[in-house]
Design an enzyme around this catalytic site. Structure first.
Site, mmCIF file in Angstrom:
data_model
loop_
_atom_site.group_PDB
_atom_site.id
_atom_site.type_symbol
_atom_site.label_atom_id
_atom_site.label_comp_id
_atom_site.label_asym_id
_atom_site.label_seq_id
_atom_site.Cartn_x
_atom_site.Cartn_y
_atom_site.Cartn_z
ATOM 1 N N TYR A 282 0.844 -1.186 0.000
ATOM 2 C CA TYR A 282 0.000 0.000 0.000
ATOM 3 C C TYR A 282 0.886 1.245 0.000
ATOM 4 C CZ TYR A 282 -4.216 -2.593 1.605
ATOM 5 O OH TYR A 282 -5.296 -3.420 1.734
ATOM 6 N N TYR B 189 1.180 -10.122 12.619
ATOM 7 C CA TYR B 189 0.135 -10.714 11.791
ATOM 8 C C TYR B 189 0.211 -12.237 11.721
ATOM 9 C CZ TYR B 189 -3.644 -9.769 8.478
ATOM 10 O OH TYR B 189 -4.878 -9.655 7.871
ATOM 11 N N ASN C 229 -9.756 0.276 -2.447
ATOM 12 C CA ASN C 229 -9.464 -0.937 -1.682
ATOM 13 C C ASN C 229 -10.745 -1.473 -1.061
ATOM 14 O OD1 ASN C 229 -7.349 -2.777 -0.572
ATOM 15 N ND2 ASN C 229 -8.201 -2.063 1.374
ATOM 16 N N GLU C 230 -11.172 -2.649 -1.519
ATOM 17 C CA GLU C 230 -12.390 -3.291 -1.019
ATOM 18 C C GLU C 230 -13.551 -2.292 -0.945
ATOM 19 O OE1 GLU C 230 -11.182 -7.218 1.415
ATOM 20 O OE2 GLU C 230 -11.162 -5.396 2.622
ATOM 21 N N GLU D 253 -5.716 -10.574 -1.981
ATOM 22 C CA GLU D 253 -5.272 -10.687 -0.586
ATOM 23 C C GLU D 253 -5.600 -12.088 -0.117
ATOM 24 O OE1 GLU D 253 -6.652 -7.942 2.318
ATOM 25 O OE2 GLU D 253 -6.001 -6.156 1.222
ATOM 26 N N GLU E 253 -5.454 -1.797 8.658
ATOM 27 C CA GLU E 253 -5.336 -1.640 10.111
ATOM 28 C C GLU E 253 -4.433 -0.446 10.433
ATOM 29 O OE1 GLU E 253 -7.097 -4.719 8.887
ATOM 30 O OE2 GLU E 253 -4.959 -5.181 8.889
#
Length: 590
Positions: free
Chosen positions: A53, A301, A157-158, A234, A99
């Protein structure tokens, strides 16, 4: 020069079918000194592409400002990807989720009245246009048809999970093309009919996001896109943690089995995450679906490559899965090395109250301002109002975003918390002087309808039902604190090893290293705050857990003397901190 195109069934690299096997690696979550190491280890696992990103708010922390240096030098990062012989996918947003604080949207963006969010609203689009006009010239020369590594650029994004403004997505496609992007464009959405249809736009290949049941999810994607390569944009192989929760993990064997299913379909993919990194400073985001949940400092993560760059069991299990379908390098990363273990007795302290009394930058208001109103876009904001003598008092805050420590004439009397929905506090009877509220922005919501909301004290603050209208406000955002830490280092009141720490206070000391090396700072016995090492904010700590130790990248350290400053909000049993041998991410959910 090479070409990269969308074919009827496959991506085409120089006219031949090509499978994208990518891994997410965010340059802004990794110290620049370690970019090359992380990229190299991605190739050793069998990946051929790095995906990242671009966080608008990090590059433009203030209106009219744009930075692309140091940890934000995306050009240097992409050049290292190319040097490793890998390709790159770039996702410039403007919204990224990740996030990350506010999903990557700058807080200053919403200062005006009626500014839209992720829509074709003119004020919003004017700022998006300016942003893309700044960032796309960095990316365009690095595309594959100009000799660079970039093969794909993602639109938004989404978006299908948020809205259905096709005009917005269409304009983003136009702006990217006008900005010199010639490689294929993509979108990404979870594979449901509504999300895919809301998020689609002419001129961009649809990809899906998921973490299991690959054949089923790809079949749904194909039903909405009859031609073109199938891609999981993703592929979720881990998850993030929030304060007060537990550390999310998934089985290495199960993750590898899920990856095998995806590999067997022949589809392209990008692992989210290959390497998570760290939410340094005040960059973490938060979720709020009725309960506010701020993300922890670590963005490990449970990824194949751990926060400190160690290859995990999941790394080797996934490399094995890839090797069953594609050739992978024989070389593997070296074994983990234990970090140095030692303790440091911090030896000076400065009360925040002392700092505040002499601060020249108090702002006076005849109403209750938000933190955003005083340009306090992250970190802390200190509010104060005068209290006249009186009997019992009931303090009521309409809304606190996100956590306020309340003081009467320097004495802590309680906390108010958004997460706990605490808005009322009884103050000591007869108290007079200054009422102070130290408000912490614990991270702006990064997903859903609460993106773009203001921080600080919201609505009204009343005492015994009477609104308090006269306020002084002191900003303690990241820039203010970074500068303050630099001026305070080594200059506070001396502390002994047995002294307790009474917050809010800056507490500091130093330690010596023979050479820079990764460290893990444990703050057991401390309550809540942030830490700077050599002026670099390594992030937040909190006794609420699950994270118990903060990662200190070797790039932030030097051979010789290293300075450490802890900003403790509440209290610590002693001014001692400890460095431990490895990560302490907390109890797992499995």
């Amino acid at each position: 020069m090479s070409t990269f195109e969308i074919g009827a069934e496959h991506f085409l690299l120089n006219g031949s079918p090509y499978r994208v096997m990518a891994g997410a690696l965010h340059y802004f979550r990794v110290h620049p000194d370690q970019w090359a190491d992380r990229i190299h280890k991605a190739r050793l696992m069998g990946l051929n592409t790095i995906e990242t990103y671009i966080p608008w708010n990090a590059h433009s922390p203030r209106r009219g400002e744009f930075r692309a240096d140091g940890q934000l030098d995306v050009v240097a990062f992409l050049e290292l990807v190319a040097a490793e012989g890998m390709h790159a996918i770039v996702r410039p947003g403007p919204y990224i989720c990740a996030e990350w604080d506010n999903g990557g949207l700058p807080a200053w963006l919403f200062e005006g009245v009626g500014v839209g969010i992720r829509s074709s609203e003119p004020q919003y689009m004017a700022e998006v246009t300016r942003y893309l006009e700044q960032v796309l010239p960095l990316i365009a020369p690095l595309q594959i048809d100009r000799g660079g590594p970039v093969i794909l650029v993602q639109i938004e994004n989404e978006y299908g999970a948020y809205g259905s403004d096709t005009a917005y997505l269409t304009e983003l496609v136009r702006l990217n093309r006008a900005g010199g992007i010639t490689v294929p464009l993509t979108t990404i959405d979870q594979p449901t009919t509504q999300m895919l249809e809301n998020g689609r736009v002419d001129g961009a290949l649809m990809t899906a996001s998921f973490g299991s049941r690959s054949r089923e999810r790809l079949a749904t994607l194909r039903a909405h896109q009859s031609t073109g390569p199938l891609m999981c944009g993703e592929y979720w192989n881990g998850w993030f943690d929030f304060w007060g929760g537990y550390h999310h993990t998934t089985s290495a064997d199960e993750t590898a089995a899920d990856l095998r299913e995806l590999l067997a379909t022949g589809a392209s993919f990008s692992l989210y995450m290959f390497h998570g990194g760290t939410n340094f400073g005040f960059t973490n985001g938060a979720n709020d679906k009725g309960v506010y949940q701020p993300t922890v400092t670590s963005y490990d993560y449970d990824a194949p490559l751990a926060e400190n760059g160690d290859a995990t069991a999941k790394y080797y299990a996934m490399k094995q899965a890839i090797s069953e379908f594609h050739a992978v390098p024989e070389e593997s990363p070296g074994p983990p090395v234990e970090a140095p273990i030692f303790a440091v007795d911090l030896d000076w302290s400065v009360s925040l109250h002392d700092v505040a009394e002499t601060a020249p930058t108090w702002h006076h208001f005849e109403h209750l301002p938000t933190a955003d109103e005083v340009q306090s876009f992250d970190g802390f904001t200190l509010y104060r109002a005068a209290l006249a003598p009186g009997d019992s008092r009931m303090l009521r805050v309409e809304e606190v975003r996100d956590r306020a420590t309340v003081f009467v004439d320097r004495v802590a009397v309680g906390t108010l918390s958004r997460a706990a929905q605490e808005r009322l506090l009884a103050l000591p009877g007869g108290a007079a002087g200054w009422l102070q509220l130290l408000v912490e922005d614990q991270g702006r919501v990064n997903y859903g309808p609460r993106i773009g909301e203001a921080k600080g004290l919201i609505g009204s603050v009343s005492m015994n039902g009477q609104a308090l209208l006269e306020w002084d406000v002191l900003t303690l955002a990241s820039r203010d604190l970074d500068a303050l830490v630099a001026t305070l280092t080594g200059r506070g009141e001396p502390l002994g090893a047995l002294d307790a720490v009474a917050g809010p206070a800056f507490v500091g000391g130093s330690f010596t290293l023979d050479a820079p090396t990764d460290l893990y700072l444990n703050l057991d016995g401390w309550s809540k705050g942030s830490v700077w090492v050599n002026g670099f904010n390594i992030g937040r700590y909190w006794s609420a857990g699950p994270q118990r130790a903060l990662y200190v990248p070797r790039g932030a350290l030097v051979g010789g003397r290293n300075d450490i400053v802890v900003f403790e909000i509440h209290a610590a049993a002693s001014p001692r901190v400890g460095f431990v041998g490895g990560p302490q991410l907390g109890p797992s959910d499995v």
